[in-house]
Scaffold this motif. Sequence first.
Motif, PDB file in Angstrom:
ATOM      1  N   ALA A 107      29.989  41.048  38.044  1.00  0.00           N
ATOM      2  CA  ALA A 107      30.252  40.589  39.546  1.00  0.00           C
ATOM      3  C   ALA A 107      31.768  40.099  39.677  1.00  0.00           C
ATOM      4  O   ALA A 107      32.121  39.337  39.011  1.00  0.00           O
ATOM      5  CB  ALA A 107      29.114  39.464  39.935  1.00  0.00           C
ATOM      6  N   THR A 108      32.522  40.822  40.252  1.00  0.00           N
ATOM      7  CA  THR A 108      33.948  40.500  40.439  1.00  0.00           C
ATOM      8  C   THR A 108      34.183  39.457  41.367  1.00  0.00           C
ATOM      9  O   THR A 108      35.321  39.081  41.430  1.00  0.00           O
ATOM     10  CB  THR A 108      34.689  41.872  40.882  1.00  0.00           C
ATOM     11  OG1 THR A 108      34.346  42.345  42.132  1.00  0.00           O
ATOM     12  CG2 THR A 108      34.628  43.167  39.592  1.00  0.00           C
ATOM     13  N   ALA A 127      34.783  37.103  32.893  1.00  0.00           N
ATOM     14  CA  ALA A 127      34.474  38.386  32.144  1.00  0.00           C
ATOM     15  C   ALA A 127      35.375  39.408  32.491  1.00  0.00           C
ATOM     16  O   ALA A 127      36.166  40.075  31.899  1.00  0.00           O
ATOM     17  CB  ALA A 127      33.153  38.824  31.900  1.00  0.00           C
ATOM     18  N   ALA A 128      35.060  39.680  33.967  1.00  0.00           N
ATOM     19  CA  ALA A 128      35.980  40.491  34.639  1.00  0.00           C
ATOM     20  C   ALA A 128      37.418  40.405  34.556  1.00  0.00           C
ATOM     21  O   ALA A 128      38.125  41.347  34.287  1.00  0.00           O
ATOM     22  CB  ALA A 128      35.640  40.609  36.104  1.00  0.00           C
ATOM     23  N   GLN A 129      37.771  39.146  34.772  1.00  0.00           N
ATOM     24  CA  GLN A 129      39.254  38.906  34.693  1.00  0.00           C
ATOM     25  C   GLN A 129      39.899  39.084  33.237  1.00  0.00           C
ATOM     26  O   GLN A 129      40.957  39.812  33.034  1.00  0.00           O
ATOM     27  CB  GLN A 129      39.534  37.372  34.894  1.00  0.00           C
ATOM     28  CG  GLN A 129      39.589  37.047  36.512  1.00  0.00           C
ATOM     29  CD  GLN A 129      39.616  35.591  36.764  1.00  0.00           C
ATOM     30  OE1 GLN A 129      38.944  34.665  36.394  1.00  0.00           O
ATOM     31  NE2 GLN A 129      41.058  35.224  37.346  1.00  0.00           N
ATOM     32  N   ILE A 130      38.947  39.007  32.127  1.00  0.00           N
ATOM     33  CA  ILE A 130      39.384  38.906  31.055  1.00  0.00           C
ATOM     34  C   ILE A 130      39.395  40.434  30.586  1.00  0.00           C
ATOM     35  O   ILE A 130      40.236  41.066  30.060  1.00  0.00           O
ATOM     36  CB  ILE A 130      38.620  38.338  29.889  1.00  0.00           C
ATOM     37  CG1 ILE A 130      38.452  37.036  30.129  1.00  0.00           C
ATOM     38  CG2 ILE A 130      38.804  38.733  28.406  1.00  0.00           C
ATOM     39  CD1 ILE A 130      37.514  36.025  29.069  1.00  0.00           C
ATOM     40  N   HIS A 165      48.423  38.957  42.060  1.00  0.00           N
ATOM     41  CA  HIS A 165      49.091  37.747  41.248  1.00  0.00           C
ATOM     42  C   HIS A 165      48.951  38.332  39.942  1.00  0.00           C
ATOM     43  O   HIS A 165      50.018  38.278  38.949  1.00  0.00           O
ATOM     44  CB  HIS A 165      48.649  36.550  41.512  1.00  0.00           C
ATOM     45  CG  HIS A 165      49.327  35.558  40.653  1.00  0.00           C
ATOM     46  ND1 HIS A 165      50.684  34.927  40.758  1.00  0.00           N
ATOM     47  CD2 HIS A 165      49.046  34.818  39.530  1.00  0.00           C
ATOM     48  CE1 HIS A 165      51.039  34.149  40.037  1.00  0.00           C
ATOM     49  NE2 HIS A 165      50.099  34.016  39.108  1.00  0.00           N
ATOM     50  N   GLU A 166      47.778  38.433  39.291  1.00  0.00           N
ATOM     51  CA  GLU A 166      47.634  38.816  37.894  1.00  0.00           C
ATOM     52  C   GLU A 166      48.001  40.013  37.398  1.00  0.00           C
ATOM     53  O   GLU A 166      48.737  40.257  36.328  1.00  0.00           O
ATOM     54  CB  GLU A 166      46.153  38.709  37.606  1.00  0.00           C
ATOM     55  CG  GLU A 166      45.416  37.432  37.485  1.00  0.00           C
ATOM     56  CD  GLU A 166      45.842  36.477  36.472  1.00  0.00           C
ATOM     57  OE1 GLU A 166      46.333  37.110  35.214  1.00  0.00           O
ATOM     58  OE2 GLU A 166      46.065  35.302  36.493  1.00  0.00           O
ATOM     59  N   GLN A 175      31.669  31.876  26.757  1.00  0.00           N
ATOM     60  CA  GLN A 175      30.437  32.730  27.506  1.00  0.00           C
ATOM     61  C   GLN A 175      30.894  34.030  28.065  1.00  0.00           C
ATOM     62  O   GLN A 175      30.174  35.084  27.768  1.00  0.00           O
ATOM     63  CB  GLN A 175      29.824  31.933  28.596  1.00  0.00           C
ATOM     64  CG  GLN A 175      29.189  30.632  28.047  1.00  0.00           C
ATOM     65  CD  GLN A 175      28.574  29.797  29.177  1.00  0.00           C
ATOM     66  OE1 GLN A 175      29.288  29.738  30.248  1.00  0.00           O
ATOM     67  NE2 GLN A 175      27.380  29.590  29.414  1.00  0.00           N
ATOM     68  N   ALA A 176      31.988  34.259  28.510  1.00  0.00           N
ATOM     69  CA  ALA A 176      32.410  35.587  28.914  1.00  0.00           C
ATOM     70  C   ALA A 176      32.937  36.471  27.640  1.00  0.00           C
ATOM     71  O   ALA A 176      32.551  37.597  27.895  1.00  0.00           O
ATOM     72  CB  ALA A 176      34.019  35.185  29.573  1.00  0.00           C
ATOM     73  N   LEU A 177      33.266  35.954  26.745  1.00  0.00           N
ATOM     74  CA  LEU A 177      33.584  36.724  25.557  1.00  0.00           C
ATOM     75  C   LEU A 177      32.184  37.384  24.996  1.00  0.00           C
ATOM     76  O   LEU A 177      32.255  38.562  24.547  1.00  0.00           O
ATOM     77  CB  LEU A 177      34.316  35.918  24.399  1.00  0.00           C
ATOM     78  CG  LEU A 177      35.802  35.683  24.931  1.00  0.00           C
ATOM     79  CD1 LEU A 177      36.403  34.748  23.637  1.00  0.00           C
ATOM     80  CD2 LEU A 177      36.416  37.153  24.859  1.00  0.00           C
ATOM     81  N   GLN A 178      31.148  36.477  24.937  1.00  0.00           N
ATOM     82  CA  GLN A 178      29.842  37.068  24.525  1.00  0.00           C
ATOM     83  C   GLN A 178      29.282  37.902  25.236  1.00  0.00           C
ATOM     84  O   GLN A 178      28.833  39.229  25.047  1.00  0.00           O
ATOM     85  CB  GLN A 178      28.853  35.619  24.613  1.00  0.00           C
ATOM     86  CG  GLN A 178      29.126  34.587  23.492  1.00  0.00           C
ATOM     87  CD  GLN A 178      28.147  33.648  23.607  1.00  0.00           C
ATOM     88  OE1 GLN A 178      27.095  33.935  24.147  1.00  0.00           O
ATOM     89  NE2 GLN A 178      28.481  32.508  22.840  1.00  0.00           N
ATOM     90  N   LEU A 179      29.451  37.958  26.592  1.00  0.00           N
ATOM     91  CA  LEU A 179      29.106  39.103  27.503  1.00  0.00           C
ATOM     92  C   LEU A 179      29.734  40.166  27.357  1.00  0.00           C
ATOM     93  O   LEU A 179      29.175  41.100  27.392  1.00  0.00           O
ATOM     94  CB  LEU A 179      29.113  38.357  29.179  1.00  0.00           C
ATOM     95  CG  LEU A 179      28.894  39.320  30.293  1.00  0.00           C
ATOM     96  CD1 LEU A 179      27.238  39.654  30.325  1.00  0.00           C
ATOM     97  CD2 LEU A 179      29.057  38.773  31.541  1.00  0.00           C
TER      98      LEU A 179
END
Length: 305
Positions: free
Chosen positions: A90-91, A20-23, A215-216, A55-59
């Motif tokens: 949490a990153t 989720a943090a990456q998104i 990198h990202e 799951q990350a999108l829901q969060l």
Amino acid sequence: MSSAGERTVNGKRELTEGLAAQILDHIRGGVPVGTHLTAQELAERFSVSRFPVGQALQLLAAKGALTHQRNRGYFVSDVKGVSPESLGLATRDDASDVYFRMADDHLHGRLPDPASEAFLKETYQLTKAQLNAVLGRIAQEGWAERRPGYGWSFSPMLTTPESLEQTYRVRLALEPAALVEPTYRLDPDIAARCREAELRLLRGAIETDSADALHERGVRFHEAIVGASGNPFFLEAVRRINRVRRLLSYRSMIDRKRYRQQCEEHLQILDLLERERNEEASQALRRHLEHTIGNLQEIRPILEH
């Protein structure tokens, strides 16, 4: 003492929050408000399966960074001033940490070929969910594949400095051309987010960000300016290259001295694009990529280590 069940739950939560943090960082890097996010596109970008993306999108929707529309999916909200930390995410992503350890072991020939999932779980101290995330990412990047009936095989693809340089030469042919497409238009909000990302690095994050984050940041900048071409085939080609070059490019980040120059060159390219001087921006981007290719020669001992 925590039970195996607790470790699994914690591992899944860390994986979801890390993704989720990456998104969220991806959105902050230049995705306009109202953009429809698809699980498939994000799964390809972050080299994971669609399930953890869901799951990350829901969060993120629960925390207000996205809106969810029934039967339509997830859409980007206004995330100005929003960060993973401000949302309590949490990153730290153990799966990402293990990815880099496994990549390093592969580059050094320390991974048996084939390797069983039981061996990998024990060696890297992973839950099944974490191992699936790591192997899914590696498989999508093209340097491992599941063997029928027994474990995983690891490919030699992109384990040499020559192969990394070849990816940059393809980018050298593609990216400057994208900037002079007749349909080119760089959204001002995307340009502003790209600029802020570069200024943040110049203010000190060059030294503190992880190799993955660095990198990202570079990927987001180049995909943002190429994506503004109006020709989706340029962006798709660059995304495919970015997915397969990560294995060696993260190692090149051990030497961070050159990042200040890279940030300054990115800012120069943005200045030219915002003033609609695209021919000059294209030439500046060509010089920027040529500098990077030259830097690869200087850090060749690191890449071969």
